[in-house]
Structures are given as structure tokens and as C-alpha cells.
Design a protein around this motif. Structure first.
Motif, PDB file in Angstrom:
ATOM      1  N   ARG A 278      21.956  25.936  36.610  1.00 44.15           N
ATOM      2  CA  ARG A 278      22.267  24.549  36.242  1.00 44.15           C
ATOM      3  C   ARG A 278      23.324  24.512  35.135  1.00 44.15           C
ATOM      4  O   ARG A 278      24.221  23.680  35.145  1.00 44.15           O
ATOM      5  N   LEU A 279      23.189  25.406  34.175  1.00 43.47           N
ATOM      6  CA  LEU A 279      24.154  25.423  33.069  1.00 43.47           C
ATOM      7  C   LEU A 279      25.525  25.875  33.561  1.00 43.47           C
ATOM      8  O   LEU A 279      26.550  25.279  33.227  1.00 43.47           O
ATOM      9  N   LYS A 280      25.512  26.910  34.376  1.00 41.73           N
ATOM     10  CA  LYS A 280      26.785  27.457  34.868  1.00 41.73           C
ATOM     11  C   LYS A 280      27.544  26.427  35.693  1.00 41.73           C
ATOM     12  O   LYS A 280      28.765  26.379  35.674  1.00 41.73           O
ATOM     13  N   ALA A 281      26.781  25.599  36.406  1.00 45.45           N
ATOM     14  CA  ALA A 281      27.417  24.638  37.307  1.00 45.45           C
ATOM     15  C   ALA A 281      28.361  23.692  36.558  1.00 45.45           C
ATOM     16  O   ALA A 281      29.321  23.200  37.130  1.00 45.45           O
ATOM     17  N   VAL A 282      28.092  23.451  35.260  1.00 47.42           N
ATOM     18  CA  VAL A 282      29.000  22.566  34.523  1.00 47.42           C
ATOM     19  C   VAL A 282      29.878  23.355  33.550  1.00 47.42           C
ATOM     20  O   VAL A 282      30.550  22.763  32.719  1.00 47.42           O
ATOM     21  N   GLY A 283      29.854  24.664  33.645  1.00 45.13           N
ATOM     22  CA  GLY A 283      30.783  25.464  32.851  1.00 45.13           C
ATOM     23  C   GLY A 283      30.239  26.012  31.551  1.00 45.13           C
ATOM     24  O   GLY A 283      30.960  26.669  30.802  1.00 45.13           O
ATOM     25  N   VAL A 284      28.974  25.754  31.233  1.00 48.55           N
ATOM     26  CA  VAL A 284      28.404  26.322  30.005  1.00 48.55           C
ATOM     27  C   VAL A 284      28.428  27.852  30.142  1.00 48.55           C
ATOM     28  O   VAL A 284      27.936  28.385  31.137  1.00 48.55           O
ATOM     29  N   PRO A 285      29.013  28.556  29.167  1.00 52.02           N
ATOM     30  CA  PRO A 285      29.114  30.013  29.302  1.00 52.02           C
ATOM     31  C   PRO A 285      27.776  30.706  29.028  1.00 52.02           C
ATOM     32  O   PRO A 285      27.186  30.520  27.961  1.00 52.02           O
ATOM     33  N   VAL A 286      27.306  31.428  29.991  1.00 55.52           N
ATOM     34  CA  VAL A 286      26.047  32.167  29.817  1.00 55.52           C
ATOM     35  C   VAL A 286      26.283  33.630  30.154  1.00 55.52           C
ATOM     36  O   VAL A 286      27.241  33.968  30.854  1.00 55.52           O
ATOM     37  N   VAL A 287      25.402  34.480  29.644  1.00 53.52           N
ATOM     38  CA  VAL A 287      25.535  35.909  29.911  1.00 53.52           C
ATOM     39  C   VAL A 287      25.255  36.164  31.389  1.00 53.52           C
ATOM     40  O   VAL A 287      24.278  35.658  31.944  1.00 53.52           O
ATOM     41  N   GLU A 288      26.141  36.935  31.984  1.00 53.90           N
ATOM     42  CA  GLU A 288      25.995  37.309  33.389  1.00 53.90           C
ATOM     43  C   GLU A 288      25.498  38.735  33.485  1.00 53.90           C
ATOM     44  O   GLU A 288      25.845  39.539  32.638  1.00 53.90           O
ATOM     45  N   PRO A 289      24.804  39.098  34.532  1.00 51.46           N
ATOM     46  CA  PRO A 289      24.058  38.207  35.394  1.00 51.46           C
ATOM     47  C   PRO A 289      22.837  37.671  34.622  1.00 51.46           C
ATOM     48  O   PRO A 289      22.489  38.212  33.571  1.00 51.46           O
ATOM     49  N   THR A 290      22.185  36.667  35.153  1.00 51.53           N
ATOM     50  CA  THR A 290      21.033  36.108  34.459  1.00 51.53           C
ATOM     51  C   THR A 290      19.947  37.169  34.323  1.00 51.53           C
ATOM     52  O   THR A 290      19.649  37.877  35.273  1.00 51.53           O
ATOM     53  N   GLY A 291      19.377  37.247  33.128  1.00 51.07           N
ATOM     54  CA  GLY A 291      18.349  38.252  32.872  1.00 51.07           C
ATOM     55  C   GLY A 291      16.973  37.803  33.307  1.00 51.07           C
ATOM     56  O   GLY A 291      16.820  36.777  33.963  1.00 51.07           O
TER      57      GLY A 291
ATOM     58  N   PHE B 126      20.756  33.497  28.252  1.00 49.15           N
ATOM     59  CA  PHE B 126      21.484  33.675  27.002  1.00 49.15           C
ATOM     60  C   PHE B 126      22.789  32.899  27.091  1.00 49.15           C
ATOM     61  O   PHE B 126      23.623  33.174  27.948  1.00 49.15           O
ATOM     62  N   VAL B 127      22.936  31.919  26.198  1.00 44.76           N
ATOM     63  CA  VAL B 127      24.175  31.144  26.161  1.00 44.76           C
ATOM     64  C   VAL B 127      25.146  31.864  25.228  1.00 44.76           C
ATOM     65  O   VAL B 127      24.759  32.302  24.134  1.00 44.76           O
ATOM     66  N   ASP B 128      26.374  31.990  25.666  1.00 37.12           N
ATOM     67  CA  ASP B 128      27.379  32.711  24.891  1.00 37.12           C
ATOM     68  C   ASP B 128      28.001  31.764  23.864  1.00 37.12           C
ATOM     69  O   ASP B 128      28.878  30.961  24.180  1.00 37.12           O
ATOM     70  N   ALA B 129      27.537  31.881  22.627  1.00 33.39           N
ATOM     71  CA  ALA B 129      27.982  30.948  21.581  1.00 33.39           C
ATOM     72  C   ALA B 129      29.431  31.200  21.199  1.00 33.39           C
ATOM     73  O   ALA B 129      30.133  30.294  20.770  1.00 33.39           O
ATOM     74  N   ARG B 130      29.875  32.418  21.375  1.00 35.83           N
ATOM     75  CA  ARG B 130      31.263  32.735  21.029  1.00 35.83           C
ATOM     76  C   ARG B 130      32.225  31.904  21.892  1.00 35.83           C
ATOM     77  O   ARG B 130      33.208  31.363  21.408  1.00 35.83           O
ATOM     78  N   ARG B 131      31.897  31.785  23.176  1.00 39.21           N
ATOM     79  CA  ARG B 131      32.758  30.976  24.049  1.00 39.21           C
ATOM     80  C   ARG B 131      32.394  29.497  23.974  1.00 39.21           C
ATOM     81  O   ARG B 131      33.219  28.626  24.182  1.00 39.21           O
ATOM     82  N   PHE B 132      31.131  29.211  23.688  1.00 40.76           N
ATOM     83  CA  PHE B 132      30.687  27.810  23.601  1.00 40.76           C
ATOM     84  C   PHE B 132      31.384  27.132  22.420  1.00 40.76           C
ATOM     85  O   PHE B 132      31.933  26.043  22.538  1.00 40.76           O
TER      86      PHE B 132
ATOM     87  N   VAL C 184      22.820  32.533  21.937  1.00 43.89           N
ATOM     88  CA  VAL C 184      21.516  31.923  21.707  1.00 43.89           C
ATOM     89  C   VAL C 184      20.668  32.213  22.931  1.00 43.89           C
ATOM     90  O   VAL C 184      21.154  32.204  24.060  1.00 43.89           O
ATOM     91  N   ARG C 185      19.414  32.467  22.656  1.00 45.01           N
ATOM     92  CA  ARG C 185      18.506  32.867  23.732  1.00 45.01           C
ATOM     93  C   ARG C 185      17.560  31.710  24.043  1.00 45.01           C
ATOM     94  O   ARG C 185      16.896  31.190  23.157  1.00 45.01           O
ATOM     95  N   LEU C 186      17.517  31.332  25.301  1.00 45.26           N
ATOM     96  CA  LEU C 186      16.545  30.339  25.768  1.00 45.26           C
ATOM     97  C   LEU C 186      15.459  31.142  26.468  1.00 45.26           C
ATOM     98  O   LEU C 186      15.649  31.586  27.596  1.00 45.26           O
ATOM     99  N   THR C 187      14.384  31.365  25.769  1.00 43.02           N
ATOM    100  CA  THR C 187      13.391  32.315  26.272  1.00 43.02           C
ATOM    101  C   THR C 187      12.270  31.574  26.988  1.00 43.02           C
ATOM    102  O   THR C 187      11.742  30.598  26.459  1.00 43.02           O
TER     103      THR C 187
END
Ligand code: P61
Length: 892
Positions: free
Chosen positions: A761-774, A779-785, A835-838
Motif C-alpha cells: 500500500r505504501l509503495k503504491a503511492v511512492g513512499v520509499p520502503v526497504v526492499e524486499p519487504t521483510g 521499514f520506511v526509508d527516512a533518508r529518501r522520505f 523507521v520500523r513499522l513492526t
């Protein structure tokens, strides 16, 4: 305006009960043994049991109430509580408890009715109860109203009252589970009763659903709260009765209540004959307490909205697919006669059997034979997620598409009552429906905080912009960690409660050790209070000061203990792990070349052991491949180096292997785990993750008795006894059971796939997350966010704070703050600023996570305006736990 439909449950899951999901072969066997009457199936033989009566999820407060029953014969304080609650919520002063609603009906009829009388009512279901007593029910419903189908036809009611002089007028809120009555109509009925000197007797067992209909559809009621409507509604009657197993979500219980002391006296004089005493009415004290708490809670606005949203959603999905049904207050009531026009006799039974055969779902036909065109598919209150409900609807739809295959049943025993019918049947060649959802139902739930933005602004400021320092009651959805946040199963709780305490060897320890040996194949089993305690002991036993500990990425506590023991951690994870954009599948792998370089430079003797984490947490929950495990083990065997796993999330790693290594696609997670563990010599585990418990840890060695003996010596000093590690037997028992549950293929799939859906869902709108999903988190990539911030401005820490501010969702920084400072006092600059969404285990549903995604997307849309942070207080070790910050001014 009516309250908008809620996006997610206003509660999270506290405890769960596992669902069995019997195979198709077992289902056929069960149906045959049940003589093709699903009444004879037990819940353990059923996948989803679609009955609401007494099957709802309780709140943790209700569960706690079970132990507050004072179980006194006379004058129980639980009765006093019940009386107070009924008066407060339903507005009647005198309460007469009964063992359930049948007890209430019994007293009512004994007090007021005589054989041969007729009784006008808006409900038909009660016919089943009245007819055998010689009381005839007259249907006085107005069949014209499209919404309030439970309304009386007032002219007909008046005529009936005048002609037959009934003992009272009977009304049901949400009559027969299908027909709501409006407040206006109820009041008019009361007037008719008053004009004729009759009592209006109202069954409020489903008052909440009825109140929702009033709020939604009755003119002028939209702004009234459910609680307000419920009270008005029930006060309109002279006498109310309630079944505790409906809206109050007790497993049984009931009462009669009235404002008329004379009526009350009737009831309590009869009660000693039929039910018990007037202060317990044939109920356990605990039942009164649970019911009282349920009545108190049942009008809570957000809960009612959620309940009704589920019913509407479920019904709409079936309806859209053309499935013939009628509205139910608690689900969809299938029109079995239209569903199976080819089945002339007992279509509801034939449909129930076909549904069970094809999907394991049970729907129950109840009551007197004769009205059996309907097959209710009731939703047990708060017990199912929308994901589950959607699939249950899909199972029905799948059956509907092959409905012509469903055969009639051959009745071999006739009876007046559905539960006593017996049939012979044949199994049609029905396609089966397989569920891909949470393999459990909700047993108890914990309300979640609903906060305002102002409250959150204050909270994050007071917490120094550190989400670790927020109070959990300031948090709506808590994704800080998956550590110790699990919802335990009822089976675990049963083991917990049954465990015999002792400071010596407990049965629970032996069971725990057996479970560990079975799961991992390791011989020596040392419990610890949690993972870091095991890490301390392992580090002290295995590391000689000056040695190197190569590992696949640091974990905070692991590294600290290796360093305290005099070791030096060296990162040997593959390079891809440090690149959040790399899609490499096995980012948890060890780069053997890096290990080999250390061995060449320093010699194997300089290496304490390989610290090998599975499903690497700080890399993003990234798995290790089976090939890598084998290669590393082969290499270390050759050089005489030990491999010590951090097996905290080994099961998740095993699931990843099942998903992504085609050679293991058909291997059970349990067996994959056993193979993984072959390629090591020992392990530490934070039991608070895989083990599905709230506290506990493990140190285990495959076969080295010497390490075990040395570790035991430390265990006694640091933790507790050698057989408990400082844990009570109860926790060991829960842990043993958790270890057995953790490798269930359906459970682990449901868990890991939930993370994937959130990430998508996050990726679909371009939110940068660590690939592949763990496996355990997104994990949202705050450096790119927050690309405009420097890493020294702590972008991940700020983003974590912003996500909380926006949505009340708590997440965790995993970046420069967590990495700490080097010996010279400079910040480490980790490649990953996240940031980690656990995701806690078995706690949140997809609907909660949808709201999480919505909140993050809102932050994403205003990201440019977000500034960095600076420390206002910085502790020396593990600074992320206690550190405090303040936002930098704009333009800094
Ligand atoms: C977590 F911020 N993890 O993920 P203990 N190994 C591994 C872990 O993930 C782990 C432990 C050992 C936590 C809790 C936590 O800096 C932090 O049972 C792979 O917590 O002692 C714990 O196990 C330690 C969060 C721990 C942190 C340390 O949320």
C-alpha cells in the motif's frame, strides 16, 4: 450526521483461539458422523462457526470480571453491580437475574400468562417457546415498512389487544434477529398498552443493533448517541428482559427488569422455584460480573459502529454476488429455498451441509421445524476480522456458483426440532474453498486509545520526540515493536494457569525443554528472562577478550554484550543488505568472502564464533537463504569455528525460505526450521517474538555439554535457577505452547503476508520502503522520505515523531540514533536510516494497518515542510531508549 463508518476496530486483539481448519476428508467424515445435521458438529471440527449467541469476543475487562465473581449464594456483590449497571444503562430500577433469557421468559409467563391466551408480538422466534406452553403468538408486525420491519401495525395491535385481552404485549428489539423497530413505533405501542392497562414487555437482547438502526434511519435521531437511544428505548417498556449472550457478550446469563416493585415481587417470588435466588438467579457470580461489564460496554459508540459496519459489509458482499438472503442484525440470513430451489425438503440443512463440506464454515438451523427456509450466517460479535469475513462470504459465493450440484438430504429421523433431525446424504463433487487469513478467532480484546491531534502534540513534546517515551495509552496503533506484544492463545493461557509453581524443576520446564528440542533439535535448553540475558551469557562463555565476532549486521543488545565481553563485532553481511533499494532476495546472507578475509588476516583462533541472525532485524527483517546457511556451516566446520544463531525470528526466516526457495515450497515451516538449525551449534532467542509470548528467552546448544555447564553457572548468578532462568513456571508453560504454535504454516503465513500487504500500500503511492519487504515489519526509508535533511538531523527520529502526530501510530527509529557513537565520540553513520513499522503477532487486523498506511501517506504528502531534530539529552549507552530531542526551527 450519523457517525461515519469506522476504518478499523476500536480495539486490538488480546487473546485468540485457534481455528482447526479440518481437511476436506475430515469434514466428510465429520458430516457423516454428525448424520448430516451440523448441529452435531463441535467447534473443534469447524473452521468458522457462524453463530453469534454466546460466541462473541469479550473485552479484557470482562475476562478479568470472571475472577471477580464472588460466588456467594445470597447478596452477591456481583448482583449489586449488575443491578446498578442495568439501572444506569437501561433505565430500570428493579432487576431479577435469570440463568438466561429462557429463565426470564419462564418467570414472565408464570407471573402474567395463562394457558390458552394469545399474545401479540413483533417476533416469531418466540413461538417456539410459547407454543409448547399453550400460548399462541399473534404476529402484529407491519409488513409495509422497508427499514423498520419490526414495527407494529398499530391498528392491528389495537384490534388484537381489544379482541383477545392478552396478558401483555411482547416486543423484541431486532425481532428474530431481522426486524428492527423504530422508537416512535415502540412508543406508540406503549401508549396502546397503557390505554388497555397492559404491560409492554421488551426483549432487549439485541438492543444495540436496533439502536444503530434508529440512529441511522429514524428521522431526528442522527445526533443521538447509541447509549442515549438504548436507554430511551428500553425505558419505553414496562418490563425488559435480556439474554446476556447477545449484546452483552457474556457466554450466558439474563435478567428481567422493571420500575414496578409489584411486578418485581412477582418475579422474585417465583425465582426461588425456577431459577435460584433473587440475587443470583441461577447464574454464577462471574457470569453476572461479565454480563454487567458487557452491558456497560455495549453502547460504546465506536464499537457499535464497527459491529454494524461488519454486518453491512458482509451482507453487501453476498448480495452483490446475487446470493439470496435477508438482512440480519448480526449477519446474513440465507434464503435456503431460493439458494437451492432443487431441494424441496429441508433446504437449510442441505445448504448447511454443503457449506461445511466445501469450506468448513458452519451455519446453524435452529428452533422448530417448519420455518426452515432461512439459514442464518451470524457474525460472532467482534470475533472476526474483515479479511476473514470477506473470505467467508467468498466461500458462500463459491458455493452459490455451484449450487446446482448440491443434493437433497434424505431424512431418516423426523422431529419437531431441528437439532434432532437426522439425515443420510451423499457428497457432491463440490470445489473446496481454502482460506488465506488469520487462523484464529478473537477471544478477548483490548480497547485502544482514541486521541486528538492536540493530545498527541503534547504527548510527543513531553516524550522529547522519542517514541520509546510515549505512554501506551497515548498510542492508537502501536507498531513500536513485535517484542512481547503478542496476543496469546487460549491454549497458552490454559497452560499458564495450570502450571505448578516451584523453584526446583517444574513440569513446565520439562515441557518447554521438550518443545525446544522438538522445534530446533538442540539438546541443552537454558531458559532466560529474555533474549539479551541469553546474549550476555553466551558472550561471556564464548568470547575471550580480544576476539572478533563476525556477524550479519549488528543488533543493539547483541553487539553491546559482545563488546562488554571483550569482543569486537565485525559486520560480514552481504553488501546488498545496506542498500534499501536492492531487491536481492536473501539480504540476511553472510558474505563468506568477508569472513574468509578475517580468517586469513587473524587466523581462525581469533574468531569467537559467527553471530548469525536469522531474518535480520535491522536489515529490514531480511532472510538468510538455506544455501548460505549450508555454505557458512561447511566453512566454519572446516576451520573449527562455532556458529551461534540469533534465532529470535528463525520461524519467519523459515517461512521466507518456504515462500521464495522453490525447493522448499512444499516443505512445512516446522521442517525447514529443523534444517536451518542443523547448520549451527547453538542459539540465543528472544522468546518475545517467535515464541508468541510476552516475556521469556532461551539459550540453547546443539550438543556441547561444556558450554552448557559454563552457561548454567552464569544463569544461576544472573537470572534465576538453571531450570527457570528467572521465569515462573507459568511463563515457561505458555512459552512451550507458543513454540508449538509458532510453526503452524497458516499462522506464520498470515503474519508475514500482513507486512507485505502494508508495504504494498505504501509503495503504491511512492513512499520509499526497504526492499524486499521483510518478515516482521515494514521499514520506511527516512533518508529518501525526508531527503532534504542531513543524517545528523536525525531524519528517522523525526519521521517517527511525525507519524505519531499524524495518526497516533507509534513506530521506531532505526538509524543514526540507534547506531550510537564510536570510541572517538563521533556518530556512526549507518547506511540505513529507517523507521520500523513492526507488526505484533495476532494483534492487529488489515483494517488497522490500512489506517497506518493512510497516516503515513498523509505525512508523505507534507514531507517538505518537516525539519530535523537535535538532542536535548543524550545517554551514553543505547541512547535511543532514553534520549530526548527538540525540533529544529524551519530553515535550520
Ligand atoms: C525489537 F530497540 N528486539 O526488535 P530481548 N535479538 C534480536 C532482537 O530483535 C531482540 C533481541 C535480540 C526488539 C526489542 C528491542 O535496541 C533494542 O528479549 C534479533 O528484547 O532482550 C530484540 O531480545 C533482544 C528493541 C531490543 C530495541 C533492543 O523491538
Amino acid at each position: 450526521m450519523p457517525t461515519p463508518a469506522p476504518i478499523h476496530e476500536p480495539h486490538k486483539v488480546k487473546t485468540i483461539r485457534a481455528i482447526a481448519f479440518p481437511s476436506i476428508d475430515a469434514r466428510k467424515r465429520n458430516l457423516a458422523a454428525a448424520e448430516f445435521n451440523v448441529f452435531n458438529l463441535t467447534p473443534a471440527q469447524v473452521g468458522f462457526d457462524m453463530v453469534s449467541y454466546g460466541c462473541g469476543a469479550m473485552t479484557q475487562e470482562q475476562l478479568a470480571g470472571q475472577l471477580i465473581g464472588d460466588e456467594a449464594y445470597a447478596g452477591s456483590r456481583n448482583f449489586i453491580t449488575l443491578n446498578e449497571v442495568v439501572t444506569r444503562v437501561l433505565g430500570h430500577t428493579y432487576v431479577c437475574p435469570t440463568h438466561n433469557s429462557l429463565g426470564a421468559v419462564k418467570l414472565l409467563l408464570h407471573a402474567f400468562a395463562k394457558h390458552g391466551q394469545t399474545l401479540p408480538s413483533n417476533a416469531r422466534g418466540r413461538v417456539d417457546l410459547h407454543a409448547p406452553r399453550g400460548i399462541e403468538l399473534v404476529d402484529a408486525r407491519d409488513h409495509g415498512d422497508a427499514v423498520f420491519t419490526g414495527n407494529f401495525d398499530l391498528a392491528r395491535l389495537t384490534a388484537s389487544v381489544q379482541s383477545s385481552r392478552p396478558p401483555f404485549i411482547g416486543v423484541q428489539a431486532f425481532a428474530d434477529g431481522q426486524h428492527p423497530i423504530s422508537l416512535a413505533n415502540l412508543r406508540a405501542s406503549r401508549q396502546i398498552a397503557d390505554q388497555h392497562g397492559l404491560r409492554l414487555v421488551l426483549d432487549v437482547s439485541r438492543v444495540v443493533e436496533n439502536a444503530w438502526f434508529i440512529q441511522r434511519h429514524e428521522p431526528g435521531m442522527a445526533d443521538r448517541s447509541i447509549a442515549d437511544i438504548v436507554k430511551q428505548f428500553s425505558k419505553t417498556a414496562h418490563v425488559i428482559l435480556m439474554d446476556g449472550a447477545q449484546d452483552a457478550r457474556a457466554n450466558t446469563g439474563g435478567f428481567l427488569a422493571t420500575d414496578n416493585p409489584a411486578d418485581h415481587e412477582h418475579f422474585i417470588n417465583d425465582i426461588v422455584v425456577y431459577e435460584g435466588l433473587h440475587t443470583y438467579g441461577g447464574m454464577a457470580g462471574r457470569t453476572m460480573e461479565v454480563m454487567a461489564r458487557g452491558i456497560e460496554e455495549m453502547c460504546q459508540e465506536s464499537g457499535v459502529q464497527w459491529l454494524m459496519q461488519q454486518t453491512e459489509r458482509f451482507t453487501a458482499r453476498l448480495r452483490e454476488a446475487g446470493v439470496p438472503l435477508e438482512r440480519g442484525c448480526d449477519g446474513a440470513y440465507l434464503r435456503a429455498d431460493q439458494f437451492l430451489p432443487q431441494v424441496k425438503e429441508h433446504p437449510a440443512h442441505a445448504l448447511a451441509c454443503a457449506l461445511y463440506q466445501s469450506s468448513g464454515v458452519r451455519a446453524l438451523v435452529q428452533g422448530l421445524v417448519g420455518h426452515d427456509a432461512l439459514l442464518p450466517l451470524q457474525i460472532p460479535r467482534f470475533a472476526l476480522s474483515n479479511r476473514q469475513l470477506d473470505q467467508i462470504a467468498d466461500a458462500v459465493i463459491a458455493l452459490y456458483r455451484q449450487r446446482e450440484l448440491v443434493p437433497a438430504l434424505d431424512r431418516v429421523h423426523a422431529d419437531d426440532w431441528h437439532d434432532a433431525l437426522r439425515f443420510r446424504g451423499v457428497f457432491a463433487d463440490l470445489a473446496t474453498f481454502d482460506f488465506d487469513c488469520e487462523p484464529w478467532m478473537i477471544h478477548t480484546l483490548e480497547p485502544i486509545a482514541l486521541t486528538t491531534r492536540e493530545q498527541r502534540e503534547r504527548a510527543i513534546r513531553e516524550a522529547g520526540w522519542n517514541t520509546f517515551l510515549l505512554r501506551s495509552d497515548e498510542v492508537m496503533i502501536d507498531l513500536l515493536t513485535d517484542s512481547g506484544t503478542t496476543a496469546m492463545s487460549t491454549t497458552q493461557w490454559a497452560a499458564y494457569d495450570a502450571a505448578l509453581p516451584t523453584p526446583a524443576t517444574s513440569d513446565a520446564y520439562l515441557d518447554f525443554a521438550a518443545a525446544v528440542r522438538e522445534a530446533y533439535g538442540y539438546e541443552h535448553v537454558l531458559p532466560t528472562h529474555q533474549g539479551r540475558a541469553a546474549e550476555q551469557i553466551l558472550s561471556e562463555v564464548m568470547i575471550t577478550p580480544g576476539q572478533i565476532v563476525p556477524g550479519n549486521m549488528y543488533f543493539t543488545t547483541t553487539k553491546v554484550h559482545q563488546e562488554y565481553a571483550g569482543g569486537e563485532f565485525v559486520d560480514v553481511i552481504v553488501d546488498e543488505a545496506h542498500d534499501p533499494t536492492s531487491h536481492f532476495r536473501w539480504k540476511g546472507n553472510i558474505d563468506l568472502a568477508k569472513v574468509d578475509a578475517i580468517v586469513r588476516e587473524h587466523g581462525a583462533g581469533k574468531i569467537a564464533y559467527i553471530s548469525f541472525e536469522l531474518s535480520v532485524n535491522l536489515a529490514g527483517g531480511q532472510p538468510v537463504s538455506m544455501d548460505n546457511l549450508r555454505e557458512v556451516y561447511a566453512y566454519t566446520r572446516k576451520h573449527g569455528i562455532a556458529v551461534m544463531f540469533d534465532a529470535t525470528r528463525a520461524v519467519e526466516n523459515a517461512y521466507m525460505i518456504q515462500s521464495f526457495d522453490p525447493r522448499y515450497a512444499n516443505t512445512h515451516v516446522k521442517d525447514i526450521l529443523r534444517e536451518i538449525m542443523l547448520y549451527g551449534d547453538g542459539a540465543t532467542v528472544s522468546g518475545k517474538k517467535d515464541f508468541l509470548i510476552n516475556i521469556g528467552g532461551l539459550l540453547t546448544y546443539k550438543d556441547n555439554a561444556e558450554w552448557a555447564r559454563k552457561s548454567e553457572a552464569k544463569l544461576r548468578i544472573y537470572e534465576g535457577g538453571v531450570r527457570d532462568g528467572g521465569l515462573p513456571a507459568a511463563d515457561l508453560a505458555a512459552m512451550a505452547q507458543g513454540i508449538r504454535e509458532m510453526t503452524d504454516d497458516r499462522y506464520i503465513r498470515a503474519r508475514v503476508e500482513q507486512a507485505r500487504r502494508l508495504a504494498d500500500r505504501l509503495k503504491a503511492v511512492g513512499v520509499p520502503v526497504v526492499e524486499p519487504t521483510g518478515s516482521h515489519a515494514v521499514f520506511v526509508d527516512a533518508r529518501r522520505f525526508l531527503a532534504h535533511l542531513d543524517q545528523e538531523q536525525f531524519p528517522a527520529q523525526r519521521l517517527a515523531g511525525e507519524i505519531y502526530l499524524e495518526s497516533g501510530v507509534r513506530v521506531m527509529e532505526r538509524g543514526i540514533v540507534s547506531a550510537g557513537r564510536d570510541h572517538d565520540g563521533n556518530n556512526y553513520h549507518p547506511a540505513l536510516e529507517l523507521v520500523r513499522l513492526t507488526l505484533s503477532r495476532r494483534v492487529y487486523t488489515d483494517d488497522h494497518l490500512d489506517e497506518v498506511a493512510n497516516g503515513i501517506i498523509r505525512v508523505w504528502q507534507r514531507r517538505e515542510r518537516i525539519t530535523g531534530l537535535r538532542f536535548t539529552y543524550e545517554p551514553k549507552d543505547l541512547r535511543f531508549f532514553q534520549g530526548r530531542f527538540e525540533p529544529l526551527p524551519a530553515g535550520a
